[in-house]
Design a protein around this motif. Sequence first.
Motif, mmCIF file in Angstrom:
data_model
loop_
_atom_site.group_PDB
_atom_site.id
_atom_site.type_symbol
_atom_site.label_atom_id
_atom_site.label_comp_id
_atom_site.label_asym_id
_atom_site.label_seq_id
_atom_site.Cartn_x
_atom_site.Cartn_y
_atom_site.Cartn_z
ATOM 1 N N ALA A 1 49.206 25.037 0.552
ATOM 2 C CA ALA A 1 47.936 25.764 0.583
ATOM 3 C C ALA A 1 46.790 24.856 0.145
ATOM 4 O O ALA A 1 45.692 24.891 0.722
ATOM 5 N N VAL A 2 47.050 24.057 -0.881
ATOM 6 C CA VAL A 2 46.034 23.110 -1.333
ATOM 7 C C VAL A 2 45.752 22.079 -0.241
ATOM 8 O O VAL A 2 44.595 21.747 0.042
ATOM 9 N N ALA A 3 46.801 21.588 0.394
ATOM 10 C CA ALA A 3 46.636 20.581 1.440
ATOM 11 C C ALA A 3 45.796 21.108 2.595
ATOM 12 O O ALA A 3 44.935 20.396 3.132
ATOM 13 N N MET A 4 46.060 22.359 2.992
ATOM 14 C CA MET A 4 45.320 22.924 4.126
ATOM 15 C C MET A 4 43.865 23.208 3.791
ATOM 16 O O MET A 4 43.016 23.272 4.688
ATOM 17 N N ALA A 5 43.554 23.365 2.500
ATOM 18 C CA ALA A 5 42.184 23.679 2.092
ATOM 19 C C ALA A 5 41.372 22.442 1.724
ATOM 20 O O ALA A 5 40.164 22.539 1.514
ATOM 21 N N THR A 6 42.015 21.300 1.658
ATOM 22 C CA THR A 6 41.346 20.081 1.209
ATOM 23 C C THR A 6 40.724 19.331 2.383
ATOM 24 O O THR A 6 41.364 19.134 3.416
ATOM 25 N N GLU A 7 39.494 18.902 2.212
ATOM 26 C CA GLU A 7 38.821 18.121 3.249
ATOM 27 C C GLU A 7 39.281 16.671 3.167
ATOM 28 O O GLU A 7 39.253 16.038 2.103
ATOM 29 N N THR A 8 39.734 16.132 4.276
ATOM 30 C CA THR A 8 40.225 14.755 4.331
ATOM 31 C C THR A 8 39.598 14.058 5.531
ATOM 32 O O THR A 8 38.671 14.584 6.158
ATOM 33 N N VAL A 9 40.133 12.902 5.888
ATOM 34 C CA VAL A 9 39.708 12.256 7.126
ATOM 35 C C VAL A 9 40.117 13.143 8.298
ATOM 36 O O VAL A 9 40.946 14.054 8.155
ATOM 37 N N SER A 10 39.564 12.889 9.466
ATOM 38 C CA SER A 10 39.884 13.716 10.623
ATOM 39 C C SER A 10 41.336 13.527 11.047
ATOM 40 O O SER A 10 41.946 12.481 10.807
ATOM 41 N N LYS A 11 41.868 14.538 11.704
ATOM 42 C CA LYS A 11 43.236 14.450 12.213
ATOM 43 C C LYS A 11 43.362 13.318 13.229
ATOM 44 O O LYS A 11 44.380 12.620 13.269
ATOM 45 N N ALA A 12 42.315 13.138 14.037
ATOM 46 C CA ALA A 12 42.361 12.081 15.054
ATOM 47 C C ALA A 12 42.409 10.700 14.412
ATOM 48 O O ALA A 12 43.164 9.820 14.854
ATOM 49 N N THR A 13 41.613 10.502 13.365
ATOM 50 C CA THR A 13 41.614 9.214 12.672
ATOM 51 C C THR A 13 42.982 8.933 12.060
ATOM 52 O O THR A 13 43.521 7.821 12.178
ATOM 53 N N ARG B 1 51.848 23.981 10.841
ATOM 54 C CA ARG B 1 51.233 22.820 10.214
ATOM 55 C C ARG B 1 52.204 22.258 9.177
ATOM 56 O O ARG B 1 52.828 23.011 8.412
ATOM 57 N N TYR B 2 52.323 20.943 9.158
ATOM 58 C CA TYR B 2 53.338 20.297 8.332
ATOM 59 C C TYR B 2 52.720 19.262 7.396
ATOM 60 O O TYR B 2 51.709 18.634 7.717
ATOM 61 N N ILE B 3 53.386 19.084 6.249
ATOM 62 C CA ILE B 3 52.966 18.096 5.264
ATOM 63 C C ILE B 3 54.161 17.239 4.863
ATOM 64 O O ILE B 3 55.278 17.422 5.345
ATOM 65 N N PRO C 1 49.766 15.501 0.621
ATOM 66 C CA PRO C 1 48.836 16.625 0.439
ATOM 67 C C PRO C 1 47.614 16.246 -0.392
ATOM 68 O O PRO C 1 47.725 15.567 -1.408
ATOM 69 N N GLY C 2 46.457 16.660 0.095
ATOM 70 C CA GLY C 2 45.218 16.370 -0.598
ATOM 71 C C GLY C 2 44.651 15.008 -0.283
ATOM 72 O O GLY C 2 43.523 14.695 -0.689
ATOM 73 N N VAL C 3 45.424 14.184 0.433
ATOM 74 C CA VAL C 3 44.968 12.843 0.805
ATOM 75 C C VAL C 3 44.808 12.741 2.313
ATOM 76 O O VAL C 3 43.778 12.285 2.810
ATOM 77 N N TRP C 4 45.838 13.158 3.054
ATOM 78 C CA TRP C 4 45.817 13.125 4.517
ATOM 79 C C TRP C 4 45.960 14.543 5.061
ATOM 80 O O TRP C 4 46.556 15.413 4.420
ATOM 81 N N PRO C 5 45.410 14.810 6.242
ATOM 82 C CA PRO C 5 45.444 16.182 6.770
ATOM 83 C C PRO C 5 46.851 16.592 7.203
ATOM 84 O O PRO C 5 47.633 15.764 7.677
ATOM 85 N N PRO C 6 47.189 17.883 7.037
ATOM 86 C CA PRO C 6 48.446 18.379 7.613
ATOM 87 C C PRO C 6 48.449 18.147 9.117
ATOM 88 O O PRO C 6 47.391 18.085 9.757
ATOM 89 N N VAL C 7 49.635 18.008 9.688
ATOM 90 C CA VAL C 7 49.775 17.744 11.115
ATOM 91 C C VAL C 7 50.284 18.992 11.819
ATOM 92 O O VAL C 7 51.272 19.603 11.388
ATOM 93 N N THR C 8 49.595 19.366 12.886
ATOM 94 C CA THR C 8 49.989 20.544 13.655
ATOM 95 C C THR C 8 50.999 20.151 14.729
ATOM 96 O O THR C 8 50.755 19.244 15.530
ATOM 97 N N ILE C 9 52.140 20.822 14.709
ATOM 98 C CA ILE C 9 53.175 20.640 15.720
ATOM 99 C C ILE C 9 53.543 22.027 16.227
ATOM 100 O O ILE C 9 54.005 22.869 15.454
ATOM 101 N N ARG D 1 56.425 24.242 -2.909
ATOM 102 C CA ARG D 1 55.966 23.512 -1.726
ATOM 103 C C ARG D 1 54.898 24.303 -0.965
ATOM 104 O O ARG D 1 53.946 23.721 -0.438
ATOM 105 N N ALA D 2 55.048 25.627 -0.916
ATOM 106 C CA ALA D 2 54.035 26.453 -0.246
ATOM 107 C C ALA D 2 52.704 26.391 -0.992
ATOM 108 O O ALA D 2 51.630 26.367 -0.372
ATOM 109 N N ALA D 3 52.764 26.358 -2.324
ATOM 110 C CA ALA D 3 51.535 26.266 -3.114
ATOM 111 C C ALA D 3 50.841 24.931 -2.865
ATOM 112 O O ALA D 3 49.614 24.875 -2.716
ATOM 113 N N ILE D 4 51.616 23.853 -2.809
ATOM 114 C CA ILE D 4 51.044 22.547 -2.502
ATOM 115 C C ILE D 4 50.485 22.541 -1.076
ATOM 116 O O ILE D 4 49.419 21.973 -0.804
#
Length: 318
Positions: A142-154, A219-221, A207-215, A137-140
């Motif tokens: 890391a990929v999620a946090m490095a992937t460019e997606t739509v903005s967090k606000a969107t 950061r969470y996926i 992961p890799g589709v939508w941005p992680p969410v900061t709480i 899950r940590a490896a996934i």
Amino acid sequence: MPSEPSEPSEPPEPSEQSEPPEPSEQSEPPEPGRQPRHGLVLGGGGVAGIAWEFGLLAGLADAGIDVTGADLLVGTSAGSVVAAVIGTGVGLERAFAAQLEPPEQSAELATTFDLDSLQAAAMSTMRESGGDPVRFRAAIGAVAMATETVSKATRREIIAARLPVHDWPDRDLRIVAVDATTGVEAVFTRDSGAGLVDVVGASCAVPGVWPPVTIGERRYIDGGLRSVTNADLAAGCDAVLVLSPMTMPPGGPFPSLDDERAALAPARVLVVTADEAYQAASGANPLDPSTREPCARAGRAQAAAVADAVRSLWSAPE
């Protein structure tokens, strides 16, 4: 600052997963004189899964079976949306009708996604992680946090539009996400100090589709990385209904539904997985908003086939 969510101990090592189970039960009555505690577990499956779950619940209501008043709601990914909506008292007909809206009239955003490719990538990452689910899950993450997606606000606007009510209900609602850095699961409740929209967004952050969410400072996926249903979190209930539109292939990083059902013993447990009509309607991309209407209708139609089993489960034993 929001307080940290409760974090249960690490899950057991995953074992080989069986074929998706037919609806089935195991039974042991509660102590004499005590009202049985009911749990409703709502699993992941993209917007197609959200629609199917609302359809199935509406179809059960058509048959005179309302399970939305369960003592415990556990929501993961798509199921977190459904759990939050019914948990806040939104009616099933309203929720079902929302799934029938044309995609262009909804706040949903079309995205490219291939479930088979995601499952293959998960299997590969699991092997590289030495079979350790937390490292996986940590490896996934890391990929999620490095992937460019739509903005967090969107993305937050999309989640907010799915939830007619944005405040936590005064009931036992548990929503699962995964810490993107550590790979450790987090179970959010109304006492966690985090907003419901953000928690649901975290649980749905594929992961890799939508941005992680900061709480808070984390950061969470997607909570489905721990389990597609996280049904074991309903331990302590006497009767548990699990709705799982998505199942994962055997031998991967996820516990099987059979394993999670066994962890709920001695509860009476019924697992309902999606039928062929749903599989045809959802296709290879369950994140495609155009799948919502046919999947909602498939769920509502499937309810007739499982209504008797659900009614038996939800009724207190003699």
